[in-house]
Design a protein around this motif. Structure first.
Motif, PDB file in Angstrom:
ATOM      1  N   GLY A 152       0.849  -1.187   0.000  1.00  0.00           N
ATOM      2  CA  GLY A 152       0.000   0.000   0.000  1.00  0.00           C
ATOM      3  C   GLY A 152       0.880   1.230   0.000  1.00  0.00           C
ATOM      4  N   VAL A 153       0.259   2.391  -0.173  1.00  0.00           N
ATOM      5  CA  VAL A 153       1.033   3.633  -0.208  1.00  0.00           C
ATOM      6  C   VAL A 153       1.532   3.960   1.203  1.00  0.00           C
ATOM      7  CG1 VAL A 153      -0.364   4.474  -2.144  1.00  0.00           C
ATOM      8  CG2 VAL A 153      -0.944   5.165   0.211  1.00  0.00           C
ATOM      9  N   SER A 154       2.451   4.895   1.272  1.00  0.00           N
ATOM     10  CA  SER A 154       3.026   5.304   2.553  1.00  0.00           C
ATOM     11  C   SER A 154       1.934   5.816   3.504  1.00  0.00           C
ATOM     12  CB  SER A 154       4.051   6.423   2.272  1.00  0.00           C
ATOM     13  OG  SER A 154       4.445   7.034   3.480  1.00  0.00           O
ATOM     14  N   ARG A 155       1.933   5.332   4.749  1.00  0.00           N
ATOM     15  CA  ARG A 155       1.034   5.790   5.813  1.00  0.00           C
ATOM     16  C   ARG A 155      -0.430   5.333   5.668  1.00  0.00           C
ATOM     17  NH1 ARG A 155       3.146   8.194  10.551  1.00  0.00           N
ATOM     18  NH2 ARG A 155       5.281   7.624  10.075  1.00  0.00           N
ATOM     19  N   CYS A 156      -0.621   4.193   5.027  1.00  0.00           N
ATOM     20  CA  CYS A 156      -1.995   3.709   4.928  1.00  0.00           C
ATOM     21  C   CYS A 156      -2.314   2.709   6.041  1.00  0.00           C
ATOM     22  CB  CYS A 156      -2.258   3.088   3.560  1.00  0.00           C
ATOM     23  SG  CYS A 156      -1.353   1.568   3.269  1.00  0.00           S
ATOM     24  N   LEU A 205      -3.625  -2.730   1.491  1.00  0.00           N
ATOM     25  CA  LEU A 205      -4.411  -1.797   2.287  1.00  0.00           C
ATOM     26  C   LEU A 205      -4.598  -0.518   1.486  1.00  0.00           C
ATOM     27  CD1 LEU A 205      -2.680  -2.169   5.781  1.00  0.00           C
ATOM     28  CD2 LEU A 205      -4.672  -3.414   4.901  1.00  0.00           C
ATOM     29  N   THR A 206      -5.789   0.039   1.608  1.00  0.00           N
ATOM     30  CA  THR A 206      -6.005   1.351   1.026  1.00  0.00           C
ATOM     31  C   THR A 206      -6.685   2.223   2.076  1.00  0.00           C
ATOM     32  OG1 THR A 206      -6.757   2.572  -0.921  1.00  0.00           O
ATOM     33  CG2 THR A 206      -8.230   0.853  -0.065  1.00  0.00           C
ATOM     34  N   ILE A 207      -6.916   3.477   1.754  1.00  0.00           N
ATOM     35  CA  ILE A 207      -7.392   4.419   2.769  1.00  0.00           C
ATOM     36  C   ILE A 207      -8.061   5.582   2.048  1.00  0.00           C
ATOM     37  CG2 ILE A 207      -5.172   5.659   2.815  1.00  0.00           C
ATOM     38  CD1 ILE A 207      -5.483   5.977   5.852  1.00  0.00           C
ATOM     39  N   ASP A 208      -8.929   6.273   2.723  1.00  0.00           N
ATOM     40  CA  ASP A 208      -9.567   7.456   2.146  1.00  0.00           C
ATOM     41  C   ASP A 208      -8.521   8.561   1.962  1.00  0.00           C
ATOM     42  OD1 ASP A 208     -12.214   9.089   1.724  1.00  0.00           O
ATOM     43  OD2 ASP A 208     -10.972  10.278   3.088  1.00  0.00           O
ATOM     44  N   PRO A 209      -8.511   9.235   0.795  1.00  0.00           N
ATOM     45  CA  PRO A 209      -7.461  10.248   0.560  1.00  0.00           C
ATOM     46  C   PRO A 209      -7.456  11.377   1.599  1.00  0.00           C
ATOM     47  CG  PRO A 209      -9.088  10.202  -1.240  1.00  0.00           C
ATOM     48  CD  PRO A 209      -9.347   9.016  -0.386  1.00  0.00           C
ATOM     49  N   ARG A 210      -8.645  11.775   2.089  1.00  0.00           N
ATOM     50  CA  ARG A 210      -8.674  12.837   3.108  1.00  0.00           C
ATOM     51  C   ARG A 210      -7.974  12.388   4.388  1.00  0.00           C
ATOM     52  NH1 ARG A 210     -13.568  13.238   0.523  1.00  0.00           N
ATOM     53  NH2 ARG A 210     -14.264  11.478   1.779  1.00  0.00           N
ATOM     54  N   ARG A 211      -8.271  11.146   4.815  1.00  0.00           N
ATOM     55  CA  ARG A 211      -7.629  10.619   6.014  1.00  0.00           C
ATOM     56  C   ARG A 211      -6.113  10.521   5.810  1.00  0.00           C
ATOM     57  NH1 ARG A 211      -8.488   6.618  10.003  1.00  0.00           N
ATOM     58  NH2 ARG A 211     -10.419   7.577  10.597  1.00  0.00           N
ATOM     59  N   LEU A 212      -5.725  10.035   4.618  1.00  0.00           N
ATOM     60  CA  LEU A 212      -4.300   9.901   4.321  1.00  0.00           C
ATOM     61  C   LEU A 212      -3.602  11.258   4.389  1.00  0.00           C
ATOM     62  CD1 LEU A 212      -1.981   8.028   3.474  1.00  0.00           C
ATOM     63  CD2 LEU A 212      -2.587   8.469   1.081  1.00  0.00           C
ATOM     64  N   ALA A 213      -4.226  12.259   3.784  1.00  0.00           N
ATOM     65  CA  ALA A 213      -3.629  13.602   3.786  1.00  0.00           C
ATOM     66  C   ALA A 213      -3.473  14.113   5.223  1.00  0.00           C
ATOM     67  CB  ALA A 213      -4.486  14.558   2.963  1.00  0.00           C
ATOM     68  N   GLN A 237      -3.611   5.023  -8.327  1.00  0.00           N
ATOM     69  CA  GLN A 237      -2.637   4.135  -8.966  1.00  0.00           C
ATOM     70  C   GLN A 237      -2.524   2.815  -8.216  1.00  0.00           C
ATOM     71  OE1 GLN A 237       0.518   6.968  -8.688  1.00  0.00           O
ATOM     72  NE2 GLN A 237       0.285   7.702 -10.800  1.00  0.00           N
ATOM     73  N   ALA A 238      -2.508   2.905  -6.893  1.00  0.00           N
ATOM     74  CA  ALA A 238      -2.360   1.690  -6.085  1.00  0.00           C
ATOM     75  C   ALA A 238      -3.578   0.777  -6.240  1.00  0.00           C
ATOM     76  CB  ALA A 238      -2.164   2.069  -4.617  1.00  0.00           C
ATOM     77  N   GLU A 239      -4.767   1.362  -6.156  1.00  0.00           N
ATOM     78  CA  GLU A 239      -5.968   0.534  -6.266  1.00  0.00           C
ATOM     79  C   GLU A 239      -6.108  -0.099  -7.644  1.00  0.00           C
ATOM     80  OE1 GLU A 239      -9.393   2.668  -4.712  1.00  0.00           O
ATOM     81  OE2 GLU A 239      -8.306   3.148  -2.866  1.00  0.00           O
ATOM     82  N   ALA A 240      -5.636   0.626  -8.667  1.00  0.00           N
ATOM     83  CA  ALA A 240      -5.654   0.045 -10.014  1.00  0.00           C
ATOM     84  C   ALA A 240      -4.754  -1.200 -10.051  1.00  0.00           C
ATOM     85  CB  ALA A 240      -5.195   1.083 -11.040  1.00  0.00           C
ATOM     86  N   LEU A 241      -3.606  -1.098  -9.387  1.00  0.00           N
ATOM     87  CA  LEU A 241      -2.692  -2.256  -9.308  1.00  0.00           C
ATOM     88  C   LEU A 241      -3.370  -3.435  -8.596  1.00  0.00           C
ATOM     89  CD1 LEU A 241       0.466  -3.195  -9.569  1.00  0.00           C
ATOM     90  CD2 LEU A 241       0.499  -2.671  -7.124  1.00  0.00           C
ATOM     91  N   PRO A 248      -6.235  -9.000  -2.866  1.00  0.00           N
ATOM     92  CA  PRO A 248      -7.325  -8.624  -1.967  1.00  0.00           C
ATOM     93  C   PRO A 248      -6.932  -7.378  -1.183  1.00  0.00           C
ATOM     94  CG  PRO A 248      -6.152 -10.557  -1.140  1.00  0.00           C
ATOM     95  CD  PRO A 248      -5.600 -10.274  -2.516  1.00  0.00           C
ATOM     96  N   TYR A 249      -7.904  -6.482  -0.960  1.00  0.00           N
ATOM     97  CA  TYR A 249      -7.556  -5.300  -0.174  1.00  0.00           C
ATOM     98  C   TYR A 249      -8.674  -4.838   0.737  1.00  0.00           C
ATOM     99  CZ  TYR A 249      -9.718  -2.297  -3.830  1.00  0.00           C
ATOM    100  OH  TYR A 249     -10.566  -1.692  -4.722  1.00  0.00           O
ATOM    101  N   ILE A 250      -8.254  -4.112   1.776  1.00  0.00           N
ATOM    102  CA  ILE A 250      -9.174  -3.595   2.786  1.00  0.00           C
ATOM    103  C   ILE A 250      -8.945  -2.102   2.932  1.00  0.00           C
ATOM    104  CG2 ILE A 250      -9.581  -3.530   5.298  1.00  0.00           C
ATOM    105  CD1 ILE A 250      -9.324  -6.482   5.426  1.00  0.00           C
ATOM    106  N   ASP A 251     -10.022  -1.365   3.102  1.00  0.00           N
ATOM    107  CA  ASP A 251      -9.949   0.080   3.328  1.00  0.00           C
ATOM    108  C   ASP A 251      -9.792   0.341   4.826  1.00  0.00           C
ATOM    109  OD1 ASP A 251     -10.363   2.790   3.673  1.00  0.00           O
ATOM    110  OD2 ASP A 251     -11.976   2.902   2.212  1.00  0.00           O
ATOM    111  N   THR A 252      -8.631   0.841   5.205  1.00  0.00           N
ATOM    112  CA  THR A 252      -8.335   1.009   6.634  1.00  0.00           C
ATOM    113  C   THR A 252      -9.050   2.221   7.242  1.00  0.00           C
ATOM    114  OG1 THR A 252      -6.368   2.385   6.280  1.00  0.00           O
ATOM    115  CG2 THR A 252      -6.045   0.007   6.276  1.00  0.00           C
ATOM    116  N   THR A 253      -9.682   3.032   6.398  1.00  0.00           N
ATOM    117  CA  THR A 253     -10.452   4.158   6.937  1.00  0.00           C
ATOM    118  C   THR A 253     -11.624   3.659   7.762  1.00  0.00           C
ATOM    119  OG1 THR A 253     -10.096   5.095   4.740  1.00  0.00           O
ATOM    120  CG2 THR A 253     -11.419   6.401   6.290  1.00  0.00           C
ATOM    121  N   ARG A 254     -12.218   2.566   7.313  1.00  0.00           N
ATOM    122  CA  ARG A 254     -13.462   2.081   7.900  1.00  0.00           C
ATOM    123  C   ARG A 254     -13.220   1.100   9.038  1.00  0.00           C
ATOM    124  NH1 ARG A 254     -15.976  -0.930   3.628  1.00  0.00           N
ATOM    125  NH2 ARG A 254     -17.577  -1.361   5.175  1.00  0.00           N
ATOM    126  N   PHE A 255     -12.005   0.570   9.141  1.00  0.00           N
ATOM    127  CA  PHE A 255     -11.800  -0.510  10.089  1.00  0.00           C
ATOM    128  C   PHE A 255     -10.643  -0.242  11.044  1.00  0.00           C
ATOM    129  CE2 PHE A 255     -13.629  -2.626   6.281  1.00  0.00           C
ATOM    130  CZ  PHE A 255     -14.837  -3.011   6.862  1.00  0.00           C
TER     131      PHE A 255
END
Lengths: 277, 277
Positions: A152-156, A205-213, A237-241, A248-255
């Motif tokens: 995942g991207v940095s800090r997700c 892992l992915t995350i909402d861009p606002r939370r990431l920022a 870019q990451a989610e496209a990959l 498989p991926y999970i959105d860490t914003t919600r969990f």
């Protein structure tokens, strides 16, 4: 005036607190002060605590909720005498379990969270050090020994998740950050070379861009790194990959970290290497 | 043939498993297969699991123990129909709590381990990164921001403990290894310079020399580092330092990471900065 809830134990208090929070979380509108009292393992400590509970009852104008996992009967009796609404986990469930299992319980303090066997302890420590050694793409040559590789991207949320997996379940989790170095000329992310041989071990892992920022701007305020544009672009870019390679991926914003970790285990073939017992 | 115990939840399963392990740990002689089934959150999953429980009952020749924290009544009813010995935590305790609190519970899934508020999540992540940045004496200039500084010889359990404190309680724990660099000419350990201004924040860990030698020899087999002589000497010097400066310490040989962490909080003025609710 809010009421008070006590989670009391002669051990760590983890069981009383975990159960207590679960039960009380079901009462959304009720304001409660939560107090954890572990290691109430002498008659003296029990008497002191019973006095505090009595004072609290007077102050609150309502008896406190008392949720306990005290094993010692003499200590438990002292707490039971205090003016509280008791949820006595052990006396409620141990007697029926004794009957079902046709045996007596041993009434031993703190059995769950005791170390028990050396090899389990070692395994857990090894997993923590594996997560640290293989954090943030620092090394890639140990990926053959990884149970899972988080991407995942940095800090997700990769690092906290890998450490939780190690501490709670003894799972050896490496993590690899997706950065601009992994971008193709056309701006798409390809599968990083170090990860290609281990595609079956990847979990993203992915995350909402606002939370990431927001998270990134704590680290490096007013940088390109923390700008919304940058965060959105990296995540797209990451989610496209992840989709292209069916990672498989999970959105860490919600969990929470607990949810991410237990969902990973539930959804993949990951197995725990460590259990508290 | 051992019997089977299921810990079932429509959320993470952490509460059901924690309570279940605590209860069953009281039956030392009973051999049990423990199975965790989180995220049983649809009727379909419940029916599948009920069928598995029925098969297990037949295979074991005894009904499984079923410990659940399912909130949804329809899902719970399906599990209740399976041939198990049920410990139904919520239905046992929620009704009396509703009466005591004079309100209805919300019956919502997974409230405890949900993220809830952003600031709590951030705090937890910050604590993990603080522990990593300040691991193993890597930095000492952030000690003013530390809630606690763990000291002890290499591999006595500082790093896992600092990470557990961060993940579970949001406590910012640095750790500092005592090495030969801190030795005086006469072979005694003095208070390391970096630690001197923060004596009130110090908490020490020690360990049995045999356990330490075993742990170290996994890392560097047949080295002086892992020899019994070296381990014994380092530990003697370290413990002399702890006593001389009245630094509170815990022997990690006897206690799990959970116990060390909760005892530290119980015995010092450390306070949690994060709680799951």
């Amino acid at each position: 005036m809010p009421r008070t809830a006590y989670f009391i134990s002669d051990g760590t208090g983890i069981t009383a607190e975990t159960l207590g929070r679960s039960l009380l979380a079901q009462f959304e509108g009720v304001e409660l002060n939560l107090v954890v009292k572990p290691y109430i393992d002498t008659l003296e400590k029990a008497h002191t605590l019973a006095a505090i509970i009595a004072q609290t009852a007077e102050r609150d104008g309502a008896r406190p909720i008392v949720i306990d996992t005290i094993v010692d009967q003499a200590i438990r009796a002292i707490i039971a005498d205090a003016p509280g609404f008791k949820i006595d986990i052990f006396s409620t469930f141990l007697a029926p379990l004794e009957e079902e299992l046709a045996t007596h319980s041993t009434y031993t303090v703190g059995r769950t969270h005791a170390i028990g066997r050396d090899d389990i302890y070692m395994h857990r420590i090894d997993a923590v050090h594996f997560a640290l050694d293989n954090d943030d793409g620092a090394r890639t040559h140990q990926y053959d020994q990884a149970d899972v590789i988080l991407v995942g991207v940095s800090r997700c949320g990769k690092t906290p998740t890998s450490l939780y997996l190690a501490l709670q379940f003894g799972i050896q989790a490496a993590n690899y950050p997706l950065t601009e170095d992994d971008l193709d000329e056309d701006g798409t992310l390809s599968m990083p070379k170090a990860l290609a041989p281990y595609r079956h071990k990847l979990f993203a892992l992915t995350i909402d861009p606002r939370r990431l920022a927001a998270i990134r701007s704590e680290r490096r305020p007013n940088s390109r790194y923390c700008s919304m544009d940058q965060c959105m672009q990296e995540l797209q870019q990451a989610e496209a990959l992840f989709r292209r390679y069916h990672i498989p991926y999970i959105d860490t914003t919600r969990f929470s970290i607990e949810e991410i970790s237990t969902r990973m285990i539930a959804e993949t073939s990951l197995t725990r290497r460590f259990s508290p017992r």
